[in-house]
Structures are given as structure tokens and as C-alpha cells.
Scaffold this motif. Structure first.
Motif, PDB file in Angstrom:
ATOM      1  N   LEU A 163      17.255   3.270 -12.350  1.00 28.65           N
ATOM      2  CA  LEU A 163      15.783   3.747 -12.530  1.00 28.65           C
ATOM      3  C   LEU A 163      15.391   2.605 -13.685  1.00 28.65           C
ATOM      4  N   ASN A 164      15.605   2.492 -13.871  1.00 28.87           N
ATOM      5  CA  ASN A 164      15.185   1.029 -14.766  1.00 28.87           C
ATOM      6  C   ASN A 164      15.597  -0.667 -14.419  1.00 28.87           C
ATOM      7  N   LYS A 165      16.271  -0.500 -13.560  1.00 28.81           N
ATOM      8  CA  LYS A 165      16.127  -1.503 -12.893  1.00 28.81           C
ATOM      9  C   LYS A 165      15.402  -2.289 -11.310  1.00 28.81           C
ATOM     10  N   ASP A 166      15.808  -3.340 -11.004  1.00 23.56           N
ATOM     11  CA  ASP A 166      14.017  -3.194 -10.002  1.00 23.56           C
ATOM     12  C   ASP A 166      14.466  -2.393  -8.350  1.00 23.56           C
ATOM     13  N   LEU A 167      13.573  -2.258  -8.487  1.00 23.06           N
ATOM     14  CA  LEU A 167      13.825  -1.421  -7.670  1.00 23.06           C
ATOM     15  C   LEU A 167      13.023  -1.882  -5.883  1.00 23.06           C
ATOM     16  N   SER A 168      12.596  -2.286  -5.693  1.00 23.07           N
ATOM     17  CA  SER A 168      11.944  -3.660  -4.854  1.00 23.07           C
ATOM     18  C   SER A 168      12.572  -3.504  -3.730  1.00 23.07           C
ATOM     19  N   ILE A 205      11.044   6.894 -23.073  1.00 19.32           N
ATOM     20  CA  ILE A 205      11.469   7.281 -21.540  1.00 19.32           C
ATOM     21  C   ILE A 205      10.519   6.673 -20.688  1.00 19.32           C
ATOM     22  N   ALA A 206       9.452   5.570 -21.245  1.00 20.58           N
ATOM     23  CA  ALA A 206       9.279   4.058 -20.618  1.00 20.58           C
ATOM     24  C   ALA A 206      10.384   3.791 -20.122  1.00 20.58           C
ATOM     25  N   GLU A 207      10.865   3.434 -20.849  1.00 24.35           N
ATOM     26  CA  GLU A 207      12.153   2.392 -20.761  1.00 24.35           C
ATOM     27  C   GLU A 207      13.288   2.997 -19.635  1.00 24.35           C
ATOM     28  N   LYS A 208      13.481   4.172 -19.826  1.00 19.74           N
ATOM     29  CA  LYS A 208      14.652   4.644 -18.905  1.00 19.74           C
ATOM     30  C   LYS A 208      14.505   5.074 -17.429  1.00 19.74           C
ATOM     31  N   THR A 209      12.817   4.730 -17.412  1.00 22.13           N
ATOM     32  CA  THR A 209      12.260   5.511 -15.935  1.00 22.13           C
ATOM     33  C   THR A 209      12.029   3.812 -15.311  1.00 22.13           C
ATOM     34  N   GLY A 210      12.294   3.193 -15.911  1.00 20.22           N
ATOM     35  CA  GLY A 210      11.730   2.072 -15.279  1.00 20.22           C
ATOM     36  C   GLY A 210       9.893   1.531 -15.554  1.00 20.22           C
ATOM     37  N   LEU A 211       9.796   1.958 -16.535  1.00 17.22           N
ATOM     38  CA  LEU A 211       7.896   2.509 -15.808  1.00 17.22           C
ATOM     39  C   LEU A 211       7.868   1.512 -17.623  1.00 17.22           C
ATOM     40  N   VAL A 212       8.872   0.801 -17.870  1.00 18.82           N
ATOM     41  CA  VAL A 212       8.644  -0.846 -18.771  1.00 18.82           C
ATOM     42  C   VAL A 212       7.967  -0.793 -19.980  1.00 18.82           C
ATOM     43  N   SER A 213       6.898   0.194 -19.937  1.00 17.85           N
ATOM     44  CA  SER A 213       6.054  -0.128 -21.747  1.00 17.85           C
ATOM     45  C   SER A 213       5.387   1.625 -21.409  1.00 17.85           C
ATOM     46  N   LEU A 214       4.694   2.138 -23.156  1.00 17.15           N
ATOM     47  CA  LEU A 214       3.976   2.831 -23.368  1.00 17.15           C
ATOM     48  C   LEU A 214       3.193   2.486 -22.372  1.00 17.15           C
ATOM     49  N   VAL A 215       2.028   1.086 -22.203  1.00 19.33           N
ATOM     50  CA  VAL A 215       1.129   0.728 -22.046  1.00 19.33           C
ATOM     51  C   VAL A 215       0.843   0.876 -20.261  1.00 19.33           C
ATOM     52  N   SER A 216       2.328   0.607 -19.509  1.00 12.77           N
ATOM     53  CA  SER A 216       2.028   1.050 -18.586  1.00 12.77           C
ATOM     54  C   SER A 216       2.512   2.045 -17.630  1.00 12.77           C
ATOM     55  N   MET A 217       3.195   3.567 -18.633  1.00 12.31           N
ATOM     56  CA  MET A 217       3.391   4.033 -18.204  1.00 12.31           C
ATOM     57  C   MET A 217       2.630   5.330 -18.245  1.00 12.31           C
ATOM     58  N   ARG A 218       1.015   4.465 -19.336  1.00  9.32           N
ATOM     59  CA  ARG A 218       0.016   5.545 -19.470  1.00  9.32           C
ATOM     60  C   ARG A 218      -1.003   5.331 -18.356  1.00  9.32           C
ATOM     61  N   ARG A 219      -0.404   4.182 -17.835  1.00  8.91           N
ATOM     62  CA  ARG A 219      -2.054   3.673 -16.552  1.00  8.91           C
ATOM     63  C   ARG A 219      -1.226   4.347 -15.626  1.00  8.91           C
ATOM     64  N   ILE A 220       0.014   4.083 -15.314  1.00 12.47           N
ATOM     65  CA  ILE A 220       0.306   5.087 -14.313  1.00 12.47           C
ATOM     66  C   ILE A 220       0.458   6.061 -14.183  1.00 12.47           C
ATOM     67  N   PHE A 221       0.697   7.509 -15.721  1.00 14.19           N
ATOM     68  CA  PHE A 221       0.547   8.785 -15.524  1.00 14.19           C
ATOM     69  C   PHE A 221      -0.665   8.876 -14.656  1.00 14.19           C
ATOM     70  N   LEU A 222      -2.201   8.014 -15.614  1.00 13.40           N
ATOM     71  CA  LEU A 222      -3.283   8.253 -15.330  1.00 13.40           C
ATOM     72  C   LEU A 222      -3.555   8.479 -13.877  1.00 13.40           C
ATOM     73  N   ARG A 223      -3.069   7.062 -13.492  1.00 17.85           N
ATOM     74  CA  ARG A 223      -3.542   7.493 -11.828  1.00 17.85           C
ATOM     75  C   ARG A 223      -2.655   8.259 -11.020  1.00 17.85           C
ATOM     76  N   ASN A 224      -1.661   8.935 -11.298  1.00 17.06           N
ATOM     77  CA  ASN A 224      -1.056   9.940 -10.636  1.00 17.06           C
ATOM     78  C   ASN A 224      -1.182  11.029 -10.730  1.00 17.06           C
ATOM     79  N   LEU A 225      -1.602  11.642 -12.357  1.00 13.55           N
ATOM     80  CA  LEU A 225      -1.715  12.410 -12.979  1.00 13.55           C
ATOM     81  C   LEU A 225      -2.604  13.107 -12.903  1.00 13.55           C
ATOM     82  N   MET A 226      -3.787  11.568 -13.558  1.00 10.70           N
ATOM     83  CA  MET A 226      -4.819  12.175 -14.702  1.00 10.70           C
ATOM     84  C   MET A 226      -5.165  12.302 -15.864  1.00 10.70           C
ATOM     85  N   VAL A 227      -3.316  12.074 -16.625  1.00 11.13           N
ATOM     86  CA  VAL A 227      -3.545  12.585 -18.108  1.00 11.13           C
ATOM     87  C   VAL A 227      -2.619  11.671 -18.429  1.00 11.13           C
TER      88      VAL A 227
END
Length: 339
Positions: free
Chosen positions: A241-246, A299-321
Motif C-alpha cells: 500500500l505504501n509503495k507505487d501503485l501506478s 496511518i497515512a504513511e502505512k497506507t500510501g496516503l503520504v502525509s497528514l495534509v494529503s490524507m485529510r484532503r483525500i478523506f474529505l473528498r471521499n467521506l466528507m469528514v
């Protein structure tokens, strides 16, 4: 025939209940409107502000709920001899032969112009749709049934992310517990925020619950694994998960060209590889937020969501929270209850 004990100040709330519905779809609104009446009597001196009655959609003398608890229905639809202020349809039984042969939907269509407002709780939206009341209306329903509602009634504008939606004098609500959210909103509409807040405080509820139904829904469709492309690479994706999944990496893992892989993957899952990977990472991240003690950065690092900022943005986009709000809402209670 039972007479309705209402006063000139009473707003008659009729709940049309389908068999085998969750008890909370009846009890939630019932408690909200009862407490509102109590508060209004104490604060303003209004007697019996709301009168709630439950009638069975199949015209029986009781509604047996999903939990086996029976709710008595001394009145039938045709026994109601007082003007209905608010009509709510709770639950819905798909392909119930008794109800399908009845004139329930015709009655809903005919009563609609005579009531101040009409609404549905959870999949009760289907009953309003079948009665022809929702054409070109913005509505919601339980998140699991949003696609079916759209497919069955394509002229309805379905947004199943919302807890409840008002369109004109039609109100639709989402999952079972959103019955209380909707009822509090109706009390606030009738008597103002102060009364509604008093009701919410007494019942230990949010006046306006944070979040959306997205938080409860599965982001990914049920996979058909077997010999599918996803079935061949899913375990590898979890381990990496934390690697390149292109697309290129996924295609190489599948021994396919990137172009062919993307085409087949979209056909099998309904999602592009990039969109699937994003949602897959969010699903893995929210499982860790629920069940682990890892901090959000880990968790952000372990799941490949990279950082707190990136994880927050992606959660808001998908879950609105945000991830932190999600954890507060859904983290396991085992430690708290001593399990």
C-alpha cells in the motif's frame, strides 16, 4: 373508532409504518415530538403541540418491527378524521403482495395536497416515489439503496450522501437513525432553534449531526475476485500500500500492458485504476483508524496516503469528514467498556 385527542394547537404527525421496519424509525420521531411537546408546554404554555400516531401500511392492527417488538396501531388510515400536519412514511417492504394490492400509494398521492408536509424515513423514499410524489425532486435514502432508487425511478435526483434533504414540502431522510435528525429539523422549523436545542439536549442528541452517510458506506463495490484482474493482485496491493501503485506497476504485476490492464480493470470494477487505488487506500486507512492505536501520521504513511495534509484532503473528498473526526466517531469501544 378511536377519536384523536388533539387540540387547536396540536400538529398531527402520522407515521405510516411498513412491516419489518427498524423500531427506531418509529421510536426516534415519537420521542423527539413528545419531548418537543413537553418543552413547549413548560416554556411557552402550549398544550399537546404534537400528537403522533402510527398506522400500519398494510392496515393491520399492529406493526411488527424487525426486532420482533410489536407497535399497536389502533387506527387505520381511513380512520384519521383530523387534518394531518406532517405525514412520514417509515420503512418499505419490497414486493409485499398485501400492500401492492392495496390502495396505499393512491392514498399517499391523494393525501399529499392536503398535508402541510410529507416525508420519508430511510427506504420509505421508495413509497413516496411509487406514489408519484418525487419526480424531479432532490431526495435521499439509505446509502445502500441509493443506486436502486436511481435505477427504479430515473426521474428522481438521488443524493444518498445526505442525512436528510428538503425539497419544497417534501422531506426525505437517509439511514435509520436519521429519523431523529429529520424530526429535530422539523421541530426547529416549527418552533425555532431554542426549542429544538432543548429537545436535543434532553435526548442527548446533536441538533445537527456532523458528517454524511458516506462515512458509513463502503467506498468500493463488492469485488468479483476469482480469476479477475483484481483477484490476482489484491493481496499484493495490501502488502504494498505504501509503495507505487501506478497503472504501470499494477499492470506489470498482472503481466499485462498498461493500456490493456486499465481497460479490463475499468470493465471489471467500474473504476479507473487510479480511482480504485485511492478508495482502496482510504478503506484500509479507516480500518486502521477504527481498530489500531497508530497515530494518523503513521496511518497515512502505512497506507500510501503520504502525509497528514494529503490524507485529510483525500478523506474529505471521499467521506466528507477528516481522519481525526472519523476516528472519534468510529474507533472501537473495546477499551472504553473494558473488553
Amino acid at each position: 373508532m378511536n377519536e384523536l385527542q388533539v387540540t387547536k394547537h396540536s400538529k398531527l404527525v402520522v407515521i405510516v409504518a411498513f412491516p419489518n421496519l427498524p423500531l427506531l424509525e418509529i421510536a426516534g420521531p415519537g420521542d423527539v415530538f413528545y419531548q418537543a411537546s413537553k418543552v413547549l408546554h413548560e416554556k411557552v404554555g402550549i398544550e399537546n403541540a404534537y400528537k403522533v400516531i402510527v398506522v400500519a401500511a398494510d392496515r393491520s392492527n399492529e406493526v411488527v418491527t424487525r426486532s420482533g417488538i410489536a407497535v399497536s396501531c389502533p387506527l387505520k388510515i381511513e380512520d384519521i378524521n383530523q387534518p394531518i400536519d406532517t405525514l412520514l412514511v417509515a420503512g418499505y417492504t419490497f414486493n409485499n403482495p398485501v400492500i401492492e394490492r392495496s390502495d396505499l400509494y393512491q392514498w399517499l398521492s391523494q393525501i399529499y395536497p392536503k398535508v402541510r408536509r410529507i416525508g420519508s424515513i430511510c427506504v420509505g423514499t421508495f413509497a413516496l416515489a411509487k406514489a408519484g410524489l418525487l419526480s424531479n425532486k432532490n431526495v435521499t435514502t439509505h446509502w445502500e439503496k441509493g443506486d436502486k432508487l436511481h435505477d427504479d425511478f430515473p426521474d428522481i435526483l438521488v443524493n444518498s450522501s445526505q442525512l436528510f434533504i428538503k425539497d419544497g414540502n417534501i422531506y426525505t431522510s437517509g439511514g435509520v437513525s436519521s429519523a431523529t435528525d429529520l424530526s429535530l429539523a422539523l421541530v426547529e422549523e416549527d418552533y425555532g432553534r431554542e426549542i429544538a436545542v432543548s429537545v436535543a439536549r434532553h435526548l442527548v442528541l446533536y441538533l445537527k449531526r456532523p458528517g454524511f452517510q458516506n462515512q458509513f458506506a463502503d467506498l468500493l463495490p463488492e469485488p468479483e475476485l476469482g480469476n479477475s484482474v483484481l483477484g490476482r493482485i489484491q493481496s499484493w496491493m495490501i502488502s504494498n500500500l505504501n509503495k507505487d501503485l501506478s497503472v504501470e506497476q499494477l499492470a506489470a504485476q498482472s503481466n499485462m500492458s498498461p493500456r490493456n490492464f486499465a481497460r479490463v480493470f475499468l470493465k471489471e470494477t467500474g473504476l479507473t485504476p487510479a480511482k480504485f487505488v485511492e478508495k482502496f487506500r482510504v478503506e484500509m486507512a479507516r480500518k486502521l483508524l477504527e481498530e489500531s492505536d497508530l497515530n494518523i501520521e503513521q496511518i497515512a504513511e502505512k497506507t500510501g496516503l503520504v502525509s497528514l495534509v494529503s490524507m485529510r484532503r483525500i478523506f474529505l473528498r471521499n467521506l466528507m469528514v477528516t481522519p481525526s473526526d472519523y476516528r472519534r466517531s468510529f474507533k472501537t469501544t473495546k477499551n472504553e467498556v473494558g473488553v
